[in-house]
Design an enzyme around this catalytic site. Structure first.
Site, PDB file in Angstrom:
ATOM      1  N   GLY A  50      87.828   3.497  12.008  1.00 42.59           N
ATOM      2  CA  GLY A  50      87.730   4.657  12.973  1.00 42.59           C
ATOM      3  C   GLY A  50      86.132   4.928  12.842  1.00 42.59           C
ATOM      4  O   GLY A  50      85.818   6.327  12.911  1.00 42.59           O
ATOM      5  N   HIS A  51      85.255   4.112  13.175  1.00 41.90           N
ATOM      6  CA  HIS A  51      84.035   4.385  13.145  1.00 41.90           C
ATOM      7  C   HIS A  51      83.049   3.054  13.398  1.00 41.90           C
ATOM      8  O   HIS A  51      83.448   2.050  13.685  1.00 41.90           O
ATOM      9  CB  HIS A  51      83.229   4.935  11.597  1.00 41.90           C
ATOM     10  N   ALA A  52      81.886   3.205  13.696  1.00 41.32           N
ATOM     11  CA  ALA A  52      80.940   2.076  13.945  1.00 41.32           C
ATOM     12  C   ALA A  52      79.702   2.211  13.062  1.00 41.32           C
ATOM     13  O   ALA A  52      79.347   3.507  12.758  1.00 41.32           O
ATOM     14  CB  ALA A  52      80.443   1.940  15.546  1.00 41.32           C
ATOM     15  N   ARG A  97      85.425  -0.120  14.784  1.00 41.15           N
ATOM     16  CA  ARG A  97      86.494  -0.893  14.006  1.00 41.15           C
ATOM     17  C   ARG A  97      87.235   0.170  13.710  1.00 41.15           C
ATOM     18  O   ARG A  97      87.126   1.157  13.203  1.00 41.15           O
ATOM     19  CB  ARG A  97      85.755  -1.819  12.975  1.00 41.15           C
ATOM     20  N   TYR A 122      78.444   6.013  13.269  1.00 35.74           N
ATOM     21  CA  TYR A 122      79.092   6.755  14.272  1.00 35.74           C
ATOM     22  C   TYR A 122      80.266   7.083  13.981  1.00 35.74           C
ATOM     23  O   TYR A 122      81.295   6.188  13.833  1.00 35.74           O
ATOM     24  CB  TYR A 122      79.323   5.755  15.596  1.00 35.74           C
TER      25      TYR A 122
END
Ligand code: TYD
Length: 137
Positions: A50-52, A97, A122
């Site tokens: 749940g982030h990049a 992802r 992010y």
């Protein structure tokens, strides 16, 4: 960019006593490995990620069990199911992802190109997408 995220077939030494796989920094993964972490004891139905990352490169391996990795570069999406300890999914920078559908007892190993750095994340999808659009201008 999402096309750069590929499953890498890691070397395998098959042996009736049990198989062996190895990963050499900069040889089997396209970066120097600076950090290793792993997810385990994941409860049924839980999701991770749940982030990049802005710069981090990673190789994700299902060391045990299986899970789905959902990749999104802000334009296209794809899902990769990992269930072999000799396969590693290379994830390049600027990919949102999410990892879900963990089987019972699954272990997700991650080899990473840098030390942990909160500033490299992010965590807000809208901000990630704005920066993807801005960088394409
Ligand atoms: P996070 O990267 O959000 O986990 P995931 O993407 O696997 O769901 O990290 C969860 C927490 O763990 C967060 O508070 C930061 C911490 N953490 C570290 O301290 N070092 C690390 O190497 C990692 C990956 C996370």
């Amino acid at each position: 960019m999402i096309d750069d995220c590929k499953v890498i077939n890691l070397p395998r030494v098959n042996d009736p006593r049990g198989n062996l796989t190895f990963v050499e920094s900069g040889r089997h993964v396209p970066f120097e490995i600076k950090r290793v972490y792993y997810l385990y004891d994941v409860p049924g139905g839980a999701e991770r990620g749940g982030h990049a990352h802005k710069n981090l490169r990673q190789l994700i391996v299902a060391m045990s069990g299986s899970f789905d990795v959902h990749l999104d570069d802000g334009r296209s999406k794809k899902m990769v199911h990992l269930n072999r300890s000799y396969n590693g999914l290379f994830v390049c920078p600027m990919i949102w992802r999410e990892i879900s559908n963990f089987s019972s007892g699954a272990v997700c190993l991650v080899l990473a190109s840098n030390f942990y750095d909160d500033d490299d994340y992010y965590r807000d999808y809208a901000q990630f997408q704005r920066d993807v659009v801005d960088s394409a201008r």
